[in-house]
Design a protein around this motif. Structure first.
Motif, short mmCIF file in Angstrom:
data_model
loop_
_atom_site.label_atom_id
_atom_site.label_comp_id
_atom_site.label_asym_id
_atom_site.label_seq_id
_atom_site.Cartn_x
_atom_site.Cartn_y
_atom_site.Cartn_z
N ARG A 90 45.71 11.21 3.99
CA ARG A 90 44.74 11.48 2.68
C ARG A 90 45.21 12.66 1.69
O ARG A 90 45.20 12.24 0.53
CB ARG A 90 43.28 11.85 3.33
CG ARG A 90 42.41 10.81 3.13
CD ARG A 90 41.09 11.12 3.88
NE ARG A 90 40.69 10.17 4.85
CZ ARG A 90 39.34 10.05 5.36
NH1 ARG A 90 38.62 10.99 5.26
NH2 ARG A 90 39.22 9.18 6.13
N ARG A 91 45.57 13.62 2.27
CA ARG A 91 45.91 14.61 1.39
C ARG A 91 47.25 14.47 0.43
O ARG A 91 47.14 14.57 -0.52
CB ARG A 91 46.14 16.21 2.00
CG ARG A 91 44.99 16.60 2.22
CD ARG A 91 44.92 18.05 3.04
NE ARG A 91 45.73 19.06 2.29
CZ ARG A 91 45.74 20.25 2.69
NH1 ARG A 91 45.40 20.63 3.72
NH2 ARG A 91 46.50 21.18 1.95
N GLY A 92 48.16 13.73 1.27
CA GLY A 92 49.28 13.53 0.50
C GLY A 92 49.35 12.48 -0.62
O GLY A 92 49.74 12.53 -1.77
N ASP A 94 46.41 11.81 -2.30
CA ASP A 94 45.80 12.62 -3.08
C ASP A 94 46.67 13.41 -4.33
O ASP A 94 46.70 13.11 -5.56
CB ASP A 94 44.64 13.53 -2.76
CG ASP A 94 43.44 12.97 -2.48
OD1 ASP A 94 43.37 11.67 -2.51
OD2 ASP A 94 42.45 13.42 -1.86
N ARG A 95 47.48 14.03 -3.57
CA ARG A 95 48.37 14.87 -4.24
C ARG A 95 49.47 13.73 -5.34
O ARG A 95 49.54 13.83 -6.21
CB ARG A 95 49.48 15.72 -3.48
CG ARG A 95 48.77 16.75 -2.53
CD ARG A 95 48.97 18.09 -3.49
NE ARG A 95 47.91 19.01 -2.78
CZ ARG A 95 47.99 19.45 -1.53
NH1 ARG A 95 49.08 19.70 -1.05
NH2 ARG A 95 47.05 20.51 -1.19
N SER A 139 38.63 5.83 -3.85
CA SER A 139 38.60 6.91 -2.76
C SER A 139 37.25 7.78 -2.75
O SER A 139 36.71 7.89 -1.62
CB SER A 139 39.57 8.22 -3.08
OG SER A 139 41.00 7.64 -2.98
#
Lengths: 249, 265
Positions: A90-92, A94-95, A139
């Motif tokens: 998820r975080r990756g 988003d970035r 998302s």
């Protein structure tokens, strides 16, 4: 008179006023040489001898936009879904999406030009625009299921895929529809910018050529065509969005 | 049909983390309760006494911090995994994009089982929604939505039925009517049931046994076996014995909390 009809009337008045002002300023030459009266622009748009040119340009741009729209939607929907189902991603993701979005598309153009052909660059730039909007809306849409619904699915013993298919995805459809609506104008802008990097035809090419040859009326024709294509599909997608909210919201 | 199971809660505690406090908040303290197969137990208590926390432990939505909870000897998570829990919340939690029929069919789809149309039709009939099978939840009244949510809870013939204030958001008249209906529906299949409520009338009218909880930390302060024979007519609620029990339980609910000071727990 009801408030709704009153608003429609006011809106129509505003548009009429805008068009009249455009015509008057053009006629009187108040806006200088690059501000033609509306009637001159409409006259050229209605001109049969020019129509083949407009049609070719519009068809090329719409085709690129549609291609970028489809690819961008598929990529945005796909990445948002994968990131949702595989939390470590998820975080990756988003970035990645944020970084892609923060690069001005005008700067990406030359890269696409090197990587792809001249005629695929418009669709590629367009798809980048669409990708980000769809990714963000899906998302957030996938988080929209209420805690009570999540509790229900947990107690009923739903696994992650069942929860996704039966709860999170349907709950995300209104957000997806909003994303699709907002993505269309962005897709069109992406295609027009992409054309500036040397596509063989399209509204963007028409704009550049008209500008360089100081064909002011032609330039305004190209702009009106772009606006028309944008508004028409935006309106249709607004209807789709309303339907999605009524059914799934 | 699966047999009804025992719910065993053995010295269960639940502590929630709280910012700025190393101990957190103790929501339940070594609470023990056993609900026999086919028994209907109502948990009565003021808001914030941990009664919903207790239900969430049984529903596998939370894990106890100490002690244990089991359903028919198995961990709640396993029972939920084999799709044998029925649940209805105060929020009906019907999916707004599905018809009433499809909402009631949802547990079959989640369990990956063939949708048993006969069972659904029977339940829709039982909860009095036959004319509304194709309607969407938003077209129904609050009471009808709760009936649909109870039908959904029952459709897989669960081993236990968990009801968390299912009528808490309804007006008094509808609520009483729903109690009468739930009593009728429940009499047909006598599933082990745990009802969370703050209504004394509701608890006494529906349950075989009423357990009164007190808060901070949540624990049992009183248990009453309800003497009325089943099936119970609404007239039971007007009897002398009923009023007597209502007074008794209301007094137990209002008992001052011996250790409600902030340092408790």
């Amino acid at each position: 008179m009801s408030a709704g009809r009153w608003n429609v009337l006011l809106g129509a008045l505003g548009i009429a006023l805008f068009l009249v002002l455009w015509e008057v300023i053009g006629r009187l030459g108040l806006g200088g040489i690059s501000w033609p009266p509306l009637s001159a622009v409409l006259e050229m748009l209605a001109d049969d001898s020019k129509w083949a040119l407009f049609q070719r340009a519009l068809a090329a741009t719409l085709q690129e936009t549609a291609l970028g729209y489809i690819w961008g939607t598929a990529a945005g929907l796909g990445l948002a879904t994968v990131a949702h189902l595989v939390p470590p991603l998820r975080r990756g993701s988003d970035r990645l999406a944020a970084v892609l979005n923060s690069v001005p598309s005008i700067a990406l153009g030359p890269i696409f030009l090197v990587l792809l052909s001249r005629d695929s660059t418009p669709a590629a730039v367009s798809s980048i625009h669409v990708f980000f909007i769809v990714f963000v809306s899906v998302s957030s849409g996938l988080q929209r299921a209420t805690p009570a619904h999540r509790d229900l699915f947990a107690v009923l013993g739903a696994d992650r895929l069942k929860r996704f298919r039966r709860l999170e995805l349907p709950a995300a459809l209104p957000a997806l529809a909003s994303g699709l609506r907002l993505a269309w104008p962005a897709a069109l802008i992406g295609a027009i910018i992409g054309e500036w990097f040397g596509a063989s035809r399209g509204i963007g090419i028409l704009i550049i050529n008209a500008m360089q040859n100081f064909q002011i009326v032609l330039l305004w024709c190209a702009v009106l065509l772009a606006v028309g294509a944008s508004l028409l599909f935006y309106g249709l997608l607004t209807l789709l969005e309303r339907g999605a909210y009524a059914r799934f919201g | 049909m699966l047999a009804s199971a025992t719910i065993s809660i053995d010295r269960a505690s639940k502590r929630f983390a709280l910012a700025g406090s190393s101990e957190g908040v103790l929501a339940l303290s070594e609470l023990s309760l056993e609900i026999a197969p086919g028994e209907f137990v109502a948990i009565l208590g003021p808001s914030g006494c941990g009664k919903s926390t207790l239900l969430r432990l049984v529903a596998s939505l939370d894990q106890p911090s100490g002690g244990s909870v089991s359903i028919g000897g198995a961990a709640p998570g396993l029972v939920s995994g084999r799709h044998a829990l029925g649940v209805a919340f105060q929020d009906h939690a019907l999916l707004p994009w599905l018809s009433i029929h499809d909402n009631i069919a949802l547990p079959f789809r989640i369990a990956g089982r063939r949708v048993d149309e006969a069972a659904i039709a029977r339940l829709i009939e039982l909860v009095g929604l036959a004319r509304f099978a194709t309607a969407r939840p938003r077209q129904l009244s609050g009471g009808m939505r709760q009936r649909a949510s109870i039908a959904r809870a029952l459709v897989l013939d669960p081993e236990v039925l968990l009801l968390d204030e299912p009528f808490g958001a309804l007006d008094a008249v509808t609520r009483r009517q729903m109690n009468v209906e739930l009593q009728r529906i429940w009499s047909e299949r006598q599933i082990t049931t745990m009802l969370i409520t703050h209504s004394v009338d509701e608890a006494l009218f529906l349950a075989d046994r009423v357990v009164v909880m007190s808060g901070r930390p949540g624990r049992i302060v009183r248990e009453v076996t309800v003497p009325f024979a089943r099936p119970r007519a609404p007239a039971v609620m007007r009897s002398e014995a009923f009023h007597h029990l209502v007074d008794d339980l209301t007094a137990a609910l209002e008992m001052p909390d011996p250790d409600s000071s902030p340092s408790a727990g």
